[in-house]
Design a protein around this motif. Structure first.
Motif, PDB file in Angstrom:
ATOM      1  N   THR A 122      20.403   9.571 -16.356  1.00 50.03           N
ATOM      2  CA  THR A 122      21.481   9.143 -17.239  1.00 50.03           C
ATOM      3  C   THR A 122      21.436  10.015 -18.476  1.00 50.03           C
ATOM      4  OG1 THR A 122      21.200   6.864 -16.507  1.00 50.03           O
ATOM      5  CG2 THR A 122      22.475   7.196 -18.497  1.00 50.03           C
ATOM      6  N   ALA A 123      22.616  10.343 -19.028  1.00 51.86           N
ATOM      7  CA  ALA A 123      22.635  11.118 -20.269  1.00 51.86           C
ATOM      8  C   ALA A 123      23.927  10.887 -21.029  1.00 51.86           C
ATOM      9  CB  ALA A 123      22.494  12.604 -19.973  1.00 51.86           C
ATOM     10  N   VAL A 124      23.807  10.946 -22.360  1.00 53.84           N
ATOM     11  CA  VAL A 124      24.989  11.118 -23.197  1.00 53.84           C
ATOM     12  C   VAL A 124      25.330  12.594 -23.042  1.00 53.84           C
ATOM     13  CG1 VAL A 124      25.904  11.120 -25.545  1.00 53.84           C
ATOM     14  CG2 VAL A 124      24.337   9.313 -24.837  1.00 53.84           C
ATOM     15  N   VAL A 125      26.465  12.873 -22.424  1.00 57.25           N
ATOM     16  CA  VAL A 125      26.838  14.263 -22.140  1.00 57.25           C
ATOM     17  C   VAL A 125      27.377  14.940 -23.399  1.00 57.25           C
ATOM     18  CG1 VAL A 125      27.241  13.780 -19.687  1.00 57.25           C
ATOM     19  CG2 VAL A 125      29.132  13.562 -21.319  1.00 57.25           C
ATOM     20  N   ASN A 126      27.626  16.237 -23.310  1.00 57.73           N
ATOM     21  CA  ASN A 126      28.098  16.998 -24.471  1.00 57.73           C
ATOM     22  C   ASN A 126      29.341  16.380 -25.110  1.00 57.73           C
ATOM     23  OD1 ASN A 126      26.012  18.777 -24.036  1.00 57.73           O
ATOM     24  ND2 ASN A 126      27.270  20.324 -23.045  1.00 57.73           N
ATOM     25  N   ALA A 127      30.310  15.995 -24.284  1.00 58.16           N
ATOM     26  CA  ALA A 127      31.526  15.370 -24.825  1.00 58.16           C
ATOM     27  C   ALA A 127      31.197  14.035 -25.490  1.00 58.16           C
ATOM     28  CB  ALA A 127      32.560  15.169 -23.712  1.00 58.16           C
ATOM     29  N   GLY A 128      30.157  13.374 -25.024  1.00 54.57           N
ATOM     30  CA  GLY A 128      29.719  12.120 -25.643  1.00 54.57           C
ATOM     31  C   GLY A 128      29.162  12.338 -27.038  1.00 54.57           C
ATOM     32  N   ARG A 129      28.459  13.431 -27.222  1.00 54.41           N
ATOM     33  CA  ARG A 129      27.951  13.745 -28.565  1.00 54.41           C
ATOM     34  C   ARG A 129      29.107  14.020 -29.510  1.00 54.41           C
ATOM     35  NH1 ARG A 129      23.042  17.783 -27.322  1.00 54.41           N
ATOM     36  NH2 ARG A 129      24.741  18.827 -26.259  1.00 54.41           N
ATOM     37  N   LEU A 142      34.273  11.690 -21.227  1.00 56.48           N
ATOM     38  CA  LEU A 142      33.094  11.042 -20.688  1.00 56.48           C
ATOM     39  C   LEU A 142      32.048  10.950 -21.788  1.00 56.48           C
ATOM     40  CD1 LEU A 142      31.467   9.977 -18.224  1.00 56.48           C
ATOM     41  CD2 LEU A 142      30.823  12.364 -17.777  1.00 56.48           C
ATOM     42  N   PHE A 143      31.514   9.766 -22.026  1.00 52.35           N
ATOM     43  CA  PHE A 143      30.484   9.532 -23.035  1.00 52.35           C
ATOM     44  C   PHE A 143      29.098   9.560 -22.385  1.00 52.35           C
ATOM     45  CE2 PHE A 143      28.124   6.296 -25.701  1.00 52.35           C
ATOM     46  CZ  PHE A 143      27.901   7.144 -26.779  1.00 52.35           C
ATOM     47  N   VAL A 144      28.910   8.732 -21.362  1.00 55.23           N
ATOM     48  CA  VAL A 144      27.640   8.639 -20.648  1.00 55.23           C
ATOM     49  C   VAL A 144      27.922   8.697 -19.156  1.00 55.23           C
ATOM     50  CG1 VAL A 144      25.686   7.118 -20.091  1.00 55.23           C
ATOM     51  CG2 VAL A 144      26.552   7.201 -22.420  1.00 55.23           C
ATOM     52  N   PHE A 188      25.426  -0.168 -20.195  1.00 55.87           N
ATOM     53  CA  PHE A 188      25.059   1.127 -20.764  1.00 55.87           C
ATOM     54  C   PHE A 188      24.404   0.870 -22.108  1.00 55.87           C
ATOM     55  CE2 PHE A 188      28.634   1.861 -18.007  1.00 55.87           C
ATOM     56  CZ  PHE A 188      28.362   3.065 -17.387  1.00 55.87           C
ATOM     57  N   THR A 189      23.222   1.424 -22.333  1.00 51.84           N
ATOM     58  CA  THR A 189      22.558   1.303 -23.618  1.00 51.84           C
ATOM     59  C   THR A 189      22.217   2.697 -24.130  1.00 51.84           C
ATOM     60  OG1 THR A 189      20.410   1.010 -22.544  1.00 51.84           O
ATOM     61  CG2 THR A 189      21.572  -0.975 -23.198  1.00 51.84           C
ATOM     62  N   VAL A 190      22.633   2.967 -25.348  1.00 57.97           N
ATOM     63  CA  VAL A 190      22.385   4.268 -25.982  1.00 57.97           C
ATOM     64  C   VAL A 190      21.629   3.998 -27.272  1.00 57.97           C
ATOM     65  CG1 VAL A 190      23.421   6.340 -26.965  1.00 57.97           C
ATOM     66  CG2 VAL A 190      24.467   5.260 -24.948  1.00 57.97           C
ATOM     67  N   GLN A 191      20.355   4.350 -27.268  1.00 59.48           N
ATOM     68  CA  GLN A 191      19.540   4.149 -28.476  1.00 59.48           C
ATOM     69  C   GLN A 191      19.574   5.408 -29.324  1.00 59.48           C
ATOM     70  OE1 GLN A 191      15.332   3.572 -27.824  1.00 59.48           O
ATOM     71  NE2 GLN A 191      14.975   2.970 -29.932  1.00 59.48           N
ATOM     72  N   VAL A 192      19.842   5.225 -30.602  1.00 58.00           N
ATOM     73  CA  VAL A 192      19.824   6.324 -31.558  1.00 58.00           C
ATOM     74  C   VAL A 192      18.416   6.417 -32.126  1.00 58.00           C
ATOM     75  CG1 VAL A 192      20.777   7.222 -33.720  1.00 58.00           C
ATOM     76  CG2 VAL A 192      22.257   5.964 -32.108  1.00 58.00           C
ATOM     77  N   THR A 193      17.794   7.564 -31.945  1.00 56.75           N
ATOM     78  CA  THR A 193      16.442   7.773 -32.445  1.00 56.75           C
ATOM     79  C   THR A 193      16.402   8.970 -33.367  1.00 56.75           C
ATOM     80  OG1 THR A 193      15.843   9.179 -30.561  1.00 56.75           O
ATOM     81  CG2 THR A 193      15.443   6.818 -30.320  1.00 56.75           C
ATOM     82  N   SER A 194      15.354   9.058 -34.127  1.00 56.74           N
ATOM     83  CA  SER A 194      15.163  10.211 -35.003  1.00 56.74           C
ATOM     84  C   SER A 194      13.680  10.407 -35.239  1.00 56.74           C
ATOM     85  CB  SER A 194      15.911  10.035 -36.320  1.00 56.74           C
ATOM     86  OG  SER A 194      15.408   8.913 -37.013  1.00 56.74           O
ATOM     87  N   SER A 195      13.354  11.577 -35.727  1.00 56.31           N
ATOM     88  CA  SER A 195      11.964  11.844 -36.058  1.00 56.31           C
ATOM     89  C   SER A 195      11.929  12.756 -37.288  1.00 56.31           C
ATOM     90  CB  SER A 195      11.235  12.504 -34.901  1.00 56.31           C
ATOM     91  OG  SER A 195      11.851  13.725 -34.556  1.00 56.31           O
TER      92      SER A 195
END
Length: 129
Positions: free
Chosen positions: A5-12, A98-100, A120-127
């Motif tokens: 599964t991925a957030v694709v480029n268009a999803g970003r 397409l988002f995911v 569909f779950t999309v977690q926003v993470t950062s570091s």
């Protein structure tokens, strides 16, 4: 469980557009017969079938408060189908962005009238770098 599964480029692009206050929320759940691995350059499902369903969105907590965007929706089969993929779009009709995209770990056989509930779950993470 999805094989990939991925957030694709268009999803970003959808994410940055929404931050700017533009665009349409990706709420439209689709399923398809494709089984090709997910690629970030995907713009559609490999073999979309049935009408997209309007999902219900929410913000949930995975690691920190409201760090996860979630959409749930159920798609029903109008004839026998073997489903291998699912997607989340910003438009109800065919097309849109397409988002995911997710490819299932194994296909699911449906008879006419059967349905699949997708989440569909999309977690926003950062570091810190």
């Amino acid at each position: 469980m999805p094989a990939s599964t991925a957030v694709v480029n268009a999803g970003r692009a959808i994410i940055t557009n929404r931050i700017k206050g533009s665009g349409t929320e990706p709420l439209y759940v689709a399923m398809g017969t494709g089984t090709t691995a997910v690629a970030l350059t995907d713009t559609a499902l490999g073999g979309e079938v049935e009408t997209r369903t309007t999902g219900t969105s929410s913000r949930t907590t995975t690691s920190t408060t409201n760090d996860t965007y979630q959409v749930t929706g159920t798609v029903s089969a109008t004839t026998s189908r073997t489903i291998g993929e699912c997607g989340l779009f910003d438009q109800a009709a065919l097309g849109g962005n397409l988002f995911v995209r997710g490819v299932l770990a194994s296909t699911i056989s449906l008879a006419s009238g059967d349905s699949i509930a997708f989440t569909f779950t999309v977690q926003v993470t950062s570091s810190v770098i």
